[in-house]
Scaffold this motif. Structure first.
Motif, PDB file in Angstrom:
ATOM      1  N   PRO A 121      -9.794 -13.820  -1.279  1.00  0.00           N
ATOM      2  CA  PRO A 121     -10.347 -12.656  -1.985  1.00  0.00           C
ATOM      3  C   PRO A 121     -11.001 -13.071  -3.303  1.00  0.00           C
ATOM      4  CG  PRO A 121      -8.135 -12.190  -1.182  1.00  0.00           C
ATOM      5  CD  PRO A 121      -8.358 -13.647  -0.983  1.00  0.00           C
ATOM      6  N   ARG A 159       0.842  -1.201   0.000  1.00  0.00           N
ATOM      7  CA  ARG A 159       0.000   0.000   0.000  1.00  0.00           C
ATOM      8  C   ARG A 159       0.878   1.252   0.000  1.00  0.00           C
ATOM      9  NH1 ARG A 159      -3.415  -1.834   3.978  1.00  0.00           N
ATOM     10  NH2 ARG A 159      -4.725  -2.979   2.513  1.00  0.00           N
ATOM     11  N   VAL A 175     -14.667   2.067  -4.700  1.00  0.00           N
ATOM     12  CA  VAL A 175     -13.343   1.502  -4.938  1.00  0.00           C
ATOM     13  C   VAL A 175     -12.413   1.852  -3.779  1.00  0.00           C
ATOM     14  CG1 VAL A 175     -11.345   1.680  -6.458  1.00  0.00           C
ATOM     15  CG2 VAL A 175     -13.640   1.541  -7.423  1.00  0.00           C
ATOM     16  N   THR A 231      -6.248  -0.388  -7.030  1.00  0.00           N
ATOM     17  CA  THR A 231      -7.426   0.160  -6.355  1.00  0.00           C
ATOM     18  C   THR A 231      -7.615  -0.430  -4.958  1.00  0.00           C
ATOM     19  OG1 THR A 231      -8.771  -1.511  -7.464  1.00  0.00           O
ATOM     20  CG2 THR A 231      -8.674   0.660  -8.477  1.00  0.00           C
ATOM     21  N   ASP A 232      -7.400  -1.722  -4.818  1.00  0.00           N
ATOM     22  CA  ASP A 232      -7.642  -2.380  -3.527  1.00  0.00           C
ATOM     23  C   ASP A 232      -6.547  -3.387  -3.247  1.00  0.00           C
ATOM     24  OD1 ASP A 232     -10.519  -1.832  -2.331  1.00  0.00           O
ATOM     25  OD2 ASP A 232     -10.780  -1.904  -4.500  1.00  0.00           O
ATOM     26  N   ILE A 233      -6.106  -3.424  -1.992  1.00  0.00           N
ATOM     27  CA  ILE A 233      -5.169  -4.459  -1.559  1.00  0.00           C
ATOM     28  C   ILE A 233      -5.840  -5.187  -0.405  1.00  0.00           C
ATOM     29  CG2 ILE A 233      -2.877  -4.913  -0.594  1.00  0.00           C
ATOM     30  CD1 ILE A 233      -2.055  -2.184  -1.958  1.00  0.00           C
ATOM     31  N   VAL A 234      -6.164  -6.450  -0.634  1.00  0.00           N
ATOM     32  CA  VAL A 234      -7.021  -7.181   0.307  1.00  0.00           C
ATOM     33  C   VAL A 234      -6.301  -8.405   0.856  1.00  0.00           C
ATOM     34  CG1 VAL A 234      -9.298  -8.212   0.638  1.00  0.00           C
ATOM     35  CG2 VAL A 234      -8.974  -6.484  -1.141  1.00  0.00           C
ATOM     36  N   HIS A 268      -5.956  -5.651  -6.437  1.00  0.00           N
ATOM     37  CA  HIS A 268      -6.867  -5.322  -7.533  1.00  0.00           C
ATOM     38  C   HIS A 268      -6.286  -4.132  -8.291  1.00  0.00           C
ATOM     39  CE1 HIS A 268     -10.286  -7.749  -5.857  1.00  0.00           C
ATOM     40  NE2 HIS A 268      -9.605  -7.552  -4.753  1.00  0.00           N
ATOM     41  N   TYR A 269      -6.193  -4.229  -9.610  1.00  0.00           N
ATOM     42  CA  TYR A 269      -5.572  -3.145 -10.368  1.00  0.00           C
ATOM     43  C   TYR A 269      -6.269  -2.973 -11.708  1.00  0.00           C
ATOM     44  CZ  TYR A 269      -3.323  -6.656 -13.303  1.00  0.00           C
ATOM     45  OH  TYR A 269      -3.099  -7.684 -14.169  1.00  0.00           O
ATOM     46  N   ALA A 329      -4.748 -10.120  -2.195  1.00  0.00           N
ATOM     47  CA  ALA A 329      -5.207  -9.809  -3.547  1.00  0.00           C
ATOM     48  C   ALA A 329      -4.881  -8.351  -3.841  1.00  0.00           C
ATOM     49  CB  ALA A 329      -6.706 -10.037  -3.649  1.00  0.00           C
ATOM     50  N   ALA A 384     -10.488  -3.796   1.737  1.00  0.00           N
ATOM     51  CA  ALA A 384      -9.755  -4.291   2.900  1.00  0.00           C
ATOM     52  C   ALA A 384     -10.555  -4.054   4.184  1.00  0.00           C
ATOM     53  CB  ALA A 384      -8.379  -3.624   2.999  1.00  0.00           C
TER      54      ALA A 384
END
Lengths: 225, 341
Positions: B255, A24, B26, A32-35, A44-45, A42, B30
């Motif tokens: 995820p 991050r 968006v 967009t998201d780091i999960v 997300h890009y 994951a 998390a």
């Protein structure tokens, strides 16, 4: 989405939160998201932002970039890295709706179950199911029961519950099949730009038992705000 | 300046499942927050651009049965996505075109003969609170849109303050013979153009897919799956050849994304859609590619789907191609709309 399995890197589940924070901090374009969840991460890009003139795909481009940026990065977990959250929980039977039933199923006294639950330190393994719902790892194996055969349509907000080897807290009124041991006033999720979920993957959690009188006193405080 | 008190859209009939959406929430996954957003993003963008809005302005999305709305002032509207046969005073509203309507108009929604999701763009946009960067309605978590739920009768939506700034047909004051004024050009439906009877969805396989027996993989690829009535914004539920996964121990959730193909214990696949949760516990055999997103969500219950395995590289090449085509289309719409003033 790029999937990273921390297991392959020799990490244990809670470390994925720290790795996610490192990624991050790179502020990678198009991400967009780091999960993080249970040792997986994951990313997300948007592939459009990683188009290149070479023959490589956007996936290869961004994975290569992340590899270069993260190579040599050490992720060391010690107690100072990890947030410790102490959450007051009232285990009164009026709030711990399944304490008696669970004590019959497990053939342990209610006070045994309560003690087993609040004497452990837990680690957030994943956030999911609902905004702010944390799956906490480290549950005593005695409490590792499967879900209720009949899920509730409305579990009260703040209910602290166990199922499938995890414990968790319902952040709002939700349908759910976990066994409810107690309740907290802690606000697990706020829908604002600055707050979001109280807990993050990798945080440590301890439950502090409080009496029903203390719980009710806290309730009136909450209402007065 | 129109009195804000009267500058609103009134819901006479909400339709089946009508919500306010944009590109989605968006950056909050998390925290366990679903992305939500318009199911068919391209159609949402088109409806917005046709009325002179930013592509990501708040929009009204409807599913299977469209709402009936009344507008308290003149504005420009456009529908895109599935054609829900809207009428004004019994006269069909042109689909995929900017249309100037006048104060007091009742816009009556119908059903879509093809497709499932439709979009109504309103010039200037609507006044909807932004929650964590988006107006999208998340009906599971009860936030965004109008009170975090689908529209109901008598819900009122205020026009945005920015009204009129970019609105096409600004100078058109009278309605002529028809109850509205429209262009003689428009945008065609973009989804399912090639295969209306049996939708072909391309997917990227997961590691779990690679570990399946040839027989199981062949079974999935050679059979058609029917979209069931239980499909919604959470997921598209399918019935067909049972996917036999080897007995695996209960695995921790992982995820998921829009398009994740999950196999629950009954072996009937679910393709996750926009209101999916952020992590999922069922094993996943593949991911429907982004380019096929509109085809996936626009497939009506009862229709058939067939799956085709593609590589990640093919999927991303297709995405880049689609992105270029969309950029061209969006630019064309923007310049045509500018010419209307």
């Amino acid at each position: 989405m790029i999937g990273i399995s921390c297991d392959n890197w020799g990490f244990y589940s809670a470390m994925s939160g720290l790795v996610a924070d490192k990624i991050r901090a790179l502020r990678v374009k198009g991400v967009t998201d780091i999960v993080p969840a249970f040792g997986q991460i994951a990313i997300h890009y948007d592939p459009i932002q990683w188009m290149s003139c070479s023959c490589e795909t956007p996936y290869d481009e961004i994975v290569g970039y992340l590899g270069r940026k993260l190579s040599g990065t050490e992720v060391v977990s010690d107690a100072t890295d990890r947030k410790m959250m102490r959450i007051p929980v009232c285990y009164d039977q009026k709030l711990g709706l399944d304490l008696v039933e669970l004590s019959l199923i497990l053939k342990r006294s209610v006070s045994d179950l309560i003690h087993l639950h609040h004497s452990k330190t837990y680690t957030v393994g994943a956030i999911g199911f609902a905004p702010g719902f944390a799956y906490l790892e480290g549950l005593d194996t005695v409490l590792a029961v499967s879900r209720r055969s009949e899920p509730r349509t409305r579990v009260p907000a703040g209910s602290v519950a166990v199922a499938g080897g995890y414990t968790g807290i319902y952040p709002s009124i939700l349908p759910g099949g976990w066994h409810i041991l107690g309740r907290t006033h802690a606000s697990l999720f706020q829908k604002s730009e600055t707050c979001g979920a109280l807990l993050s993957v990798g945080d440590q959690v301890q439950f502090e038992p409080i009496s029903i009188e203390e719980f009710n006193a806290q309730q009136s405080l909450v209402e007065n705000q | 300046m129109t009195n804000k008190k009267f500058a609103l859209i009134d819901t006479l009939n909400p339709g089946l499942f009508t919500t306010i959406q944009d590109k989605g929430r968006v950056g909050w996954q998390a925290h366990g927050v679903s992305v939500s957003g318009a199911a068919d993003l391209n159609s949402m963008m088109i409806a917005n651009l046709l009325v002179g809005n930013d592509g990501n302005a708040p929009i009204i999305e409807f599913v299977m049965l469209a709402p009936t709305l009344t507008f308290s002032r003149d504005c420009v509207i456009a529908t895109a996505g599935a054609n829900f046969s809207f009428t004004i005073d019994g006269i069909p509203l042109p689909h995929g075109r900017p249309v100037k309507i006048f104060a007091g108009t009742v816009l009556k929604g119908g059903r879509a003969s093809r497709g499932a999701y439709g979009y109504l763009g309103i010039s200037g946009g609507m006044c909807i609170d932004i929650v964590m960067g988006s107006v999208s309605t998340d009906t599971g978590s009860h936030f965004g849109g109008v009170a975090g739920r689908r529209l109901k009768t008598s819900d009122m939506i205020f026009f945005s303050e920015q009204f009129d700034s970019l609105s096409p047909f600004k100078d058109v004051k009278s309605r002529g013979d028809l109850p509205f004024v429209s262009t003689n050009w428009g945008v065609k439906d973009l989804f399912g153009v090639k295969a209306p009877e049996e939708m072909l969805l391309r997917f990227i396989p997961t590691k779990r897919w690679d570990g399946l027996s040839n027989k199981v993989r062949e079974g999935f690829l050679s059979n058609t799956y029917r979209v069931t009535n239980e499909s919604n914004r959470m997921g598209i539920r399918l019935v067909g050849e049972k996917i036999e996964l080897e007995q695996v121990e209960l695995q921790p959730s992982e995820p998921v994304v829009m398009g994740t193909i999950q196999v629950p214990p009954n072996g009937q696949p679910i393709v996750l859609s926009v209101d999916r949760q952020t992590i999922g516990g069922y094993p996943s055999i593949g991911t429907v590619i982004s380019v096929d997103r509109a085809n996936l969500v626009q497939t009506q219950p009862g229709s058939s789907i067939r799956f085709l395995e593609v590589s990640l590289a093919d999927a991303q090449r297709a995405l880049i191609q689609e992105n270029n085509a969309m950029k061209d289309l969006f630019r064309t719409i923007e310049s045509r709309v500018r010419e209307l003033n």
